[in-house]
Design a protein around this motif. Structure first.
Motif, PDB file in Angstrom:
ATOM      1  N   LYS A  61       0.837  -1.203   0.000  1.00  0.00           N
ATOM      2  CA  LYS A  61       0.000   0.000   0.000  1.00  0.00           C
ATOM      3  C   LYS A  61       0.869   1.249   0.000  1.00  0.00           C
ATOM      4  N   CYS A  62       1.869   1.278   0.876  1.00  0.00           N
ATOM      5  CA  CYS A  62       2.810   2.389   0.927  1.00  0.00           C
ATOM      6  C   CYS A  62       4.102   1.901   1.571  1.00  0.00           C
ATOM      7  N   VAL A  63       5.185   2.573   1.233  1.00  0.00           N
ATOM      8  CA  VAL A  63       6.497   2.214   1.753  1.00  0.00           C
ATOM      9  C   VAL A  63       7.173   3.479   2.282  1.00  0.00           C
ATOM     10  N   TYR A  64       7.674   3.401   3.511  1.00  0.00           N
ATOM     11  CA  TYR A  64       8.439   4.489   4.104  1.00  0.00           C
ATOM     12  C   TYR A  64       9.898   4.058   4.167  1.00  0.00           C
ATOM     13  N   GLY A  65      10.764   4.830   3.542  1.00  0.00           N
ATOM     14  CA  GLY A  65      12.194   4.566   3.598  1.00  0.00           C
ATOM     15  C   GLY A  65      12.837   5.453   4.635  1.00  0.00           C
ATOM     16  N   LEU A  66      13.403   4.844   5.679  1.00  0.00           N
ATOM     17  CA  LEU A  66      14.021   5.602   6.765  1.00  0.00           C
ATOM     18  C   LEU A  66      15.543   5.509   6.635  1.00  0.00           C
ATOM     19  N   ASP A  67      16.174   6.669   6.674  1.00  0.00           N
ATOM     20  CA  ASP A  67      17.634   6.717   6.628  1.00  0.00           C
ATOM     21  C   ASP A  67      18.094   8.024   7.257  1.00  0.00           C
ATOM     22  N   TYR A  68      19.333   8.036   7.765  1.00  0.00           N
ATOM     23  CA  TYR A  68      19.854   9.278   8.349  1.00  0.00           C
ATOM     24  C   TYR A  68      20.679  10.074   7.357  1.00  0.00           C
ATOM     25  N   SER A  69      20.753   9.581   6.118  1.00  0.00           N
ATOM     26  CA  SER A  69      21.439  10.290   5.041  1.00  0.00           C
ATOM     27  C   SER A  69      20.408  10.902   4.094  1.00  0.00           C
ATOM     28  N   GLN A  70      20.367  12.222   4.039  1.00  0.00           N
ATOM     29  CA  GLN A  70      19.442  12.879   3.117  1.00  0.00           C
ATOM     30  C   GLN A  70      19.797  12.545   1.674  1.00  0.00           C
ATOM     31  N   GLY A  71      21.086  12.376   1.410  1.00  0.00           N
ATOM     32  CA  GLY A  71      21.505  12.010   0.058  1.00  0.00           C
ATOM     33  C   GLY A  71      20.933  10.672  -0.368  1.00  0.00           C
ATOM     34  N   MET A  72      20.922   9.699   0.537  1.00  0.00           N
ATOM     35  CA  MET A  72      20.347   8.394   0.218  1.00  0.00           C
ATOM     36  C   MET A  72      18.838   8.496   0.011  1.00  0.00           C
ATOM     37  N   LEU A  73      18.161   9.295   0.826  1.00  0.00           N
ATOM     38  CA  LEU A  73      16.716   9.472   0.653  1.00  0.00           C
ATOM     39  C   LEU A  73      16.412  10.134  -0.684  1.00  0.00           C
TER      40      LEU A  73
END
Length: 264
Positions: free
Chosen positions: A79-91
């Motif tokens: 339905k939806c996917v949240y990608g969590l990361d501490y690198s804004q570049g990766m997001l």
């Protein structure tokens, strides 16, 4: 007896002995452009996703998502996917990849394992793929269990070394391994959680040499410059079974853990 052992502290002690230096967000930002598409198609990714049960009604939280290696593979069936990361570049890389794939159900979450997760969405499924060498595993497991309603899927490096354990033993290098999956299994057991265990294998970093000179070069790249005696040891090891050596020796293994979190 097992439930009286402080595996959380043992994990932290082991991590301290490894000398682990955690990369900063800026370190990962610098890698994002190069990694953006290079990790989106691999046997590991296929193996991981094939083990995940996900339906069209499920929301997914991918912790340490990087450029979307697993998140984007699951997005078409979720339905939806949240990608969590501490690198804004990766997001940003993940969102660029999602746009190219015409996926509109992918959302970024800028956060780290150490942050307060009070604003992180609670989802049906939590994913941690090759992002679980953390400072505090006990806290990480608590966060995952609170943020997954149905299932948690996690991979952890078996043996705690990215380099070949066989060659490390041959060279008698100092043990700098990271804590591996056995800690997690015991910590879950102490919470009355009984995970399913499987393994994902991939070729060793030493795979692909066509002769002993190339193999020695790969070993040097992984372990640093070799002495003449060490080169002789590696040569003898290679010559005992060249076919096995050309495969890089034993494969790299990731423990694939899955479990149902306690009811919220």
């Amino acid at each position: 007896m097992i439930k009286s052992i402080d595996f959380s502290q043992l994990y932290r002690d082991h991590l301290a002995r490894s000398g682990r230096r955690f990369k900063t967000p800026e370190d990962w930002d610098a890698k994002a452009a190069k990694m953006r598409t290079s990790v989106l198609d691999s046997a590991y990714r296929t193996a991981f996703v094939s083990r995940v049960e996900c339906s069209a009604d499920d929301s997914v939280l991918d912790v340490g998502c990087g450029p979307g290696t697993i998140a984007l593979a699951l997005a078409p069936q979720a339905k939806c996917v949240y990608g969590l990361d501490y690198s804004q570049g990766m997001l940003d890389a993940m969102l660029d990849n999602a746009a190219e794939l015409q996926l509109s159900n992918v959302q970024p979450v800028l956060a780290s394992w150490d942050d307060d997760w009070s604003t992180v969405p609670v989802c049906d499924i939590a994913i941690v793929s090759r992002a679980s060498i953390v400072a505090d595993m006990d806290d990480a497991l608590t966060k995952l269990n609170k943020h997954a309603r149905k299932k948690v899927y996690m991979t952890q490096l078996v043996g705690g070394l990215f380099a070949s354990r066989e060659i490390a033993a041959l060279l008698q290098r100092e043990d700098r391994s990271f804590p591996d999956h056995i800690y997690i299994i015991n910590m879950l057991y102490q919470r009355n959680i009984y995970p399913t265990l499987d393994y994902i294998e991939s070729p060793s970093r030493l795979a692909g040499s066509s002769n002993v000179a190339e193999f020695i070069a790969k070993v040097s790249e992984s372990f640093g410059p070799l002495s003449a005696d060490e080169e002789a040891q590696v040569t003898a090891w290679y010559q005992r079974d060249p076919d096995y050596a050309q495969q890089g020796g034993e494969p790299s293994r990731w423990a694939f853990l899955s479990w149902t979190p306690p009811a919220h």
